[in-house]
Scaffold this motif. Structure first.
Motif, PDB file in Angstrom:
ATOM      1  N   THR A  76     134.722  49.050  17.037  1.00 55.50           N
ATOM      2  CA  THR A  76     134.376  49.577  15.716  1.00 55.50           C
ATOM      3  C   THR A  76     133.035  49.040  15.241  1.00 55.50           C
ATOM      4  OG1 THR A  76     136.744  49.566  15.216  1.00 55.50           O
ATOM      5  CG2 THR A  76     135.246  49.925  13.382  1.00 55.50           C
ATOM      6  N   TYR A  86     130.286  49.452  11.812  1.00 54.73           N
ATOM      7  CA  TYR A  86     130.249  49.859  10.411  1.00 54.73           C
ATOM      8  C   TYR A  86     128.813  49.830   9.882  1.00 54.73           C
ATOM      9  CZ  TYR A  86     134.976  47.690  10.791  1.00 54.73           C
ATOM     10  OH  TYR A  86     136.236  47.303  11.180  1.00 54.73           O
ATOM     11  N   TYR A 142     127.184  49.331   5.974  1.00 55.57           N
ATOM     12  CA  TYR A 142     127.391  49.073   4.561  1.00 55.57           C
ATOM     13  C   TYR A 142     126.054  49.145   3.841  1.00 55.57           C
ATOM     14  CZ  TYR A 142     132.112  47.079   5.240  1.00 55.57           C
ATOM     15  OH  TYR A 142     133.438  46.885   5.516  1.00 55.57           O
ATOM     16  N   PRO A 148     129.186  44.788  -1.143  1.00 55.71           N
ATOM     17  CA  PRO A 148     128.822  45.762  -0.123  1.00 55.71           C
ATOM     18  C   PRO A 148     129.689  47.013  -0.228  1.00 55.71           C
ATOM     19  CG  PRO A 148     129.012  43.579   0.835  1.00 55.71           C
ATOM     20  CD  PRO A 148     129.547  43.489  -0.556  1.00 55.71           C
ATOM     21  N   LEU A 155     130.978  50.330   1.776  1.00 52.45           N
ATOM     22  CA  LEU A 155     131.104  50.951   3.086  1.00 52.45           C
ATOM     23  C   LEU A 155     130.584  52.381   3.036  1.00 52.45           C
ATOM     24  CD1 LEU A 155     132.204  50.762   6.016  1.00 52.45           C
ATOM     25  CD2 LEU A 155     134.353  51.706   5.130  1.00 52.45           C
ATOM     26  N   PHE A 206     131.973  54.364   9.316  1.00 52.39           N
ATOM     27  CA  PHE A 206     132.246  53.517  10.471  1.00 52.39           C
ATOM     28  C   PHE A 206     132.648  54.376  11.655  1.00 52.39           C
ATOM     29  CE2 PHE A 206     136.884  53.589  10.810  1.00 52.39           C
ATOM     30  CZ  PHE A 206     137.303  53.934   9.522  1.00 52.39           C
ATOM     31  N   TYR A 252     135.012  54.345  14.998  1.00 47.71           N
ATOM     32  CA  TYR A 252     136.003  53.746  15.880  1.00 47.71           C
ATOM     33  C   TYR A 252     135.853  54.454  17.222  1.00 47.71           C
ATOM     34  CZ  TYR A 252     140.254  52.513  18.265  1.00 47.71           C
ATOM     35  OH  TYR A 252     141.139  52.076  19.211  1.00 47.71           O
ATOM     36  N   GLU A 277     132.666  57.917   4.303  1.00 52.61           N
ATOM     37  CA  GLU A 277     133.252  57.871   2.982  1.00 52.61           C
ATOM     38  C   GLU A 277     132.938  59.171   2.237  1.00 52.61           C
ATOM     39  OE1 GLU A 277     135.223  55.070   1.658  1.00 52.61           O
ATOM     40  OE2 GLU A 277     135.237  55.162   3.855  1.00 52.61           O
ATOM     41  N   THR A 297     138.762  45.380  16.620  1.00 53.51           N
ATOM     42  CA  THR A 297     139.700  46.412  16.218  1.00 53.51           C
ATOM     43  C   THR A 297     140.058  46.155  14.765  1.00 53.51           C
ATOM     44  OG1 THR A 297     141.793  47.508  16.743  1.00 53.51           O
ATOM     45  CG2 THR A 297     141.725  45.131  17.002  1.00 53.51           C
ATOM     46  N   ALA A 298     141.074  46.818  14.248  1.00 52.75           N
ATOM     47  CA  ALA A 298     141.477  46.580  12.867  1.00 52.75           C
ATOM     48  C   ALA A 298     142.080  45.186  12.730  1.00 52.75           C
ATOM     49  CB  ALA A 298     142.514  47.617  12.453  1.00 52.75           C
ATOM     50  N   ASN A 299     142.027  44.659  11.514  1.00 55.24           N
ATOM     51  CA  ASN A 299     142.620  43.360  11.198  1.00 55.24           C
ATOM     52  C   ASN A 299     142.075  42.227  12.053  1.00 55.24           C
ATOM     53  OD1 ASN A 299     144.182  44.199   9.090  1.00 55.24           O
ATOM     54  ND2 ASN A 299     145.988  44.564  10.331  1.00 55.24           N
ATOM     55  N   THR A 300     140.848  42.341  12.487  1.00 56.14           N
ATOM     56  CA  THR A 300     140.179  41.246  13.180  1.00 56.14           C
ATOM     57  C   THR A 300     138.865  40.929  12.466  1.00 56.14           C
ATOM     58  OG1 THR A 300     139.065  42.755  14.708  1.00 56.14           O
ATOM     59  CG2 THR A 300     141.168  41.838  15.411  1.00 56.14           C
ATOM     60  N   GLU A 301     138.306  39.799  12.833  1.00 62.70           N
ATOM     61  CA  GLU A 301     137.076  39.358  12.201  1.00 62.70           C
ATOM     62  C   GLU A 301     135.976  40.390  12.339  1.00 62.70           C
ATOM     63  OE1 GLU A 301     135.766  35.614  13.660  1.00 62.70           O
ATOM     64  OE2 GLU A 301     133.796  35.751  12.706  1.00 62.70           O
ATOM     65  N   VAL A 302     135.257  40.616  11.257  1.00 59.94           N
ATOM     66  CA  VAL A 302     134.127  41.539  11.257  1.00 59.94           C
ATOM     67  C   VAL A 302     132.850  40.714  11.320  1.00 59.94           C
ATOM     68  CG1 VAL A 302     132.927  43.365  10.005  1.00 59.94           C
ATOM     69  CG2 VAL A 302     135.430  43.234   9.921  1.00 59.94           C
ATOM     70  N   PHE A 309     128.804  40.577  10.976  1.00 57.34           N
ATOM     71  CA  PHE A 309     127.739  41.299  10.297  1.00 57.34           C
ATOM     72  C   PHE A 309     126.369  40.936  10.871  1.00 57.34           C
ATOM     73  CE2 PHE A 309     129.592  43.451   6.644  1.00 57.34           C
ATOM     74  CZ  PHE A 309     130.855  42.901   6.593  1.00 57.34           C
TER      75      PHE A 309
END
Lengths: 110, 112
Positions: free
Chosen positions: B31, B33, B35, B43, B45, B48, B50, B57, B96-101, B103
């Protein structure tokens, strides 16, 4: 979608422990809590994440209330380098969108 | 290498002209993104990816376009810049989702 509420700013002296609170009253059972910080001219930096109870890493601790509606980021022994805007974030329903709070500007005094 | 790289760091654009911002990561993240961040605001969004699927948005759907020709690279395109586009643009990626992003340092766009 959960929203977060944080104090707009805090002040602390170098060497103090700082606790930044965040309210997320509508957090869903599928959502996690993340904390990021951003210093000027840099992108946000991940600090810690948690789902419930207590999480600790080499940078910070995260306390999450039993009902998960409140979390507190604890920074031990802050220095001038910890001056930043601290964001409390919960994951969105899509699990990809980070829902940002207004942030807490942490001011460190020497 | 856990960095997200953005180029350029600063960009000056004229009103009505196109703008293309570039981002890359070598962490093999699914993923990526984009911003937009303005002073004293959180920030926002914009969109993004995937894998190869683009999600935009609703309120920025027509203002921004993006391309991801491979897993490592993602661009943000503004067809006709307006003064309101002046902001910091942050690229990010996550496994993936629910993991550290993670930047990037951002590209500061100034439209004049």
């Amino acid at each position: 979608l959960a929203k977060t509420t944080q104090p707009p700013s805090m002040e602390a002296y170098e060497g103090q422990e700082v606790n930044v609170s965040c309210s997320h009253t509508n957090i869903a059972t599928s959502e996690y809590i993340y904390w990021y910080r951003q210093v000027p001219h840099q992108g946000p930096q991940f600090i810690i994440q948690g789902y419930k109870d207590y999480v600790v890493n080499e940078v910070a601790s995260l306390f999450i209330s039993a009902d998960r509606k409140l979390s507190t980021l604890s920074l031990p022994w802050v220095s001038l380098r910890d001056a930043a805007v601290y964001y409390c974030i919960v994951t969105g329903d899509s699990n990809y969108q980070l829902i940002w709070g207004s942030g807490t500007k942490l001011i460190i005094k020497p | 290498d856990t960095t997200v790289k953005q180029n350029p760091r600063y960009k000056l654009a004229r009103v009505g002209k196109p703008v293309n911002l570039i981002c890359s990561q070598t962490m093999n993240h699914d993923t990526m993104y984009w911003y937009q961040k303005k002073p004293n605001q959180a920030p926002k969004l914009l969109l993004f990816y995937y894998d190869k699927i683009l999600n935009r948005e609703a309120d920025t759907f027509e203002k921004f376009q993006s391309s991801r020709p491979n897993n490592s690279f993602c661009s943000l395109y503004i067809g006709s810049a307006g003064l309101e586009y002046s902001a910091m643009y942050l690229c990010a990626s996550s496994r993936t989702a629910n993991t550290e992003v993670f930047f990037g340092k951002g590209t500061r766009l100034t439209v004049v």
